[in-house]
Design an enzyme around this catalytic site. Structure first.
Site, PDB file in Angstrom:
ATOM      1  N   VAL A   1       0.838  -1.198   0.000  1.00 15.64           N
ATOM      2  CA  VAL A   1       0.000   0.000   0.000  1.00 15.64           C
ATOM      3  C   VAL A   1       0.878   1.255   0.000  1.00 15.64           C
ATOM      4  CG1 VAL A   1      -1.783   1.297   1.239  1.00 15.64           C
ATOM      5  CG2 VAL A   1      -1.946  -1.189   1.080  1.00 15.64           C
ATOM      6  N   CYS A   2       1.954   1.240   0.760  1.00 21.16           N
ATOM      7  CA  CYS A   2       2.852   2.401   0.826  1.00 21.16           C
ATOM      8  C   CYS A   2       3.494   2.657  -0.529  1.00 21.16           C
ATOM      9  CB  CYS A   2       3.934   2.187   1.875  1.00 21.16           C
ATOM     10  SG  CYS A   2       3.298   1.894   3.537  1.00 21.16           S
ATOM     11  N   ASP A   3       3.906   1.587  -1.190  1.00 13.19           N
ATOM     12  CA  ASP A   3       4.481   1.658  -2.530  1.00 13.19           C
ATOM     13  C   ASP A   3       3.464   2.295  -3.478  1.00 13.19           C
ATOM     14  OD1 ASP A   3       6.553  -0.153  -4.561  1.00 13.19           O
ATOM     15  OD2 ASP A   3       4.582   0.362  -5.341  1.00 13.19           O
TER      16      ASP A   3
END
Length: 171
Positions: free
Chosen positions: A64-66
């Site tokens: 999700v951060c990516d």
């Protein structure tokens, strides 16, 4: 001692404690010192006079951060004169490697690993994990907070459209 907000968000369904204040729209944006990929200090004042979109992620090395960082990097083309920072506690070296591999060139990744200066000022340090909670802040040219989203479940995506719209309103 910094303020603690027990159960403020969940991480994989489990309530966690956030350290620091809960910022609100209209608050003066707190200053902070984080590290750029070359280990030079970066503060809020470095981007004074611009609109800032600050994307906060637990770690660039997670899905999700990516995706969140890639999305704001893509949107940067539609946000002229907006400084976009992605803050995590990943080491600056790891951030630099990740950005190179991902082709990230419009978002500046900065590391809060050393002092948790940003995390404590913006109320996003997850006490139990020493990671930053997922959040998005928009700060205007005069250092006023104009948009805040503390994502209630750390593994969920933020509301990209609302954050981008809030930044565009200031241009």
């Amino acid at each position: 001692m910094a303020q603690e907000r027990k159960g403020a968000i969940t991480f994989k369904g489990n309530p966690v404690t956030l350290i620091g204040p809960e910022l609100k729209v209209g608050d003066q944006a707190p200053n902070f010192t984080v590290l750029a990929n070359d280990l030079s200090p970066v503060t809020l004042d470095n981007s004074k006079g611009t609109v800032r979109l600050i994307s906060v992620v637990p770690s660039l090395d997670t899905g999700v951060c990516d995706q969140q960082t890639r999305r704001f990097n893509e949107e940067a083309a539609n946000l002229p004169n907006v400084t976009i920072l992605t803050v995590s506690v990943d080491l600056p070296f790891a951030q630099k490697r990740w950005c190179g591999a991902a082709g990230i060139d419009k978002v500046q990744t900065v590391s809060d690993h050393r002092d948790l200066s940003f995390g404590e000022a913006y109320g996003v340090v997850i006490k139990e994990l020493r990671l930053l909670a997922r959040a998005v802040f928009v700060v205007d040219q005069n250092d006023k907070v104009t948009y805040v989203e503390y994502v209630s479940e750390a593994t969920n995506h933020p509301n990209y459209e609302a954050a981008i719209a809030a930044a565009k309103e200031l241009l």
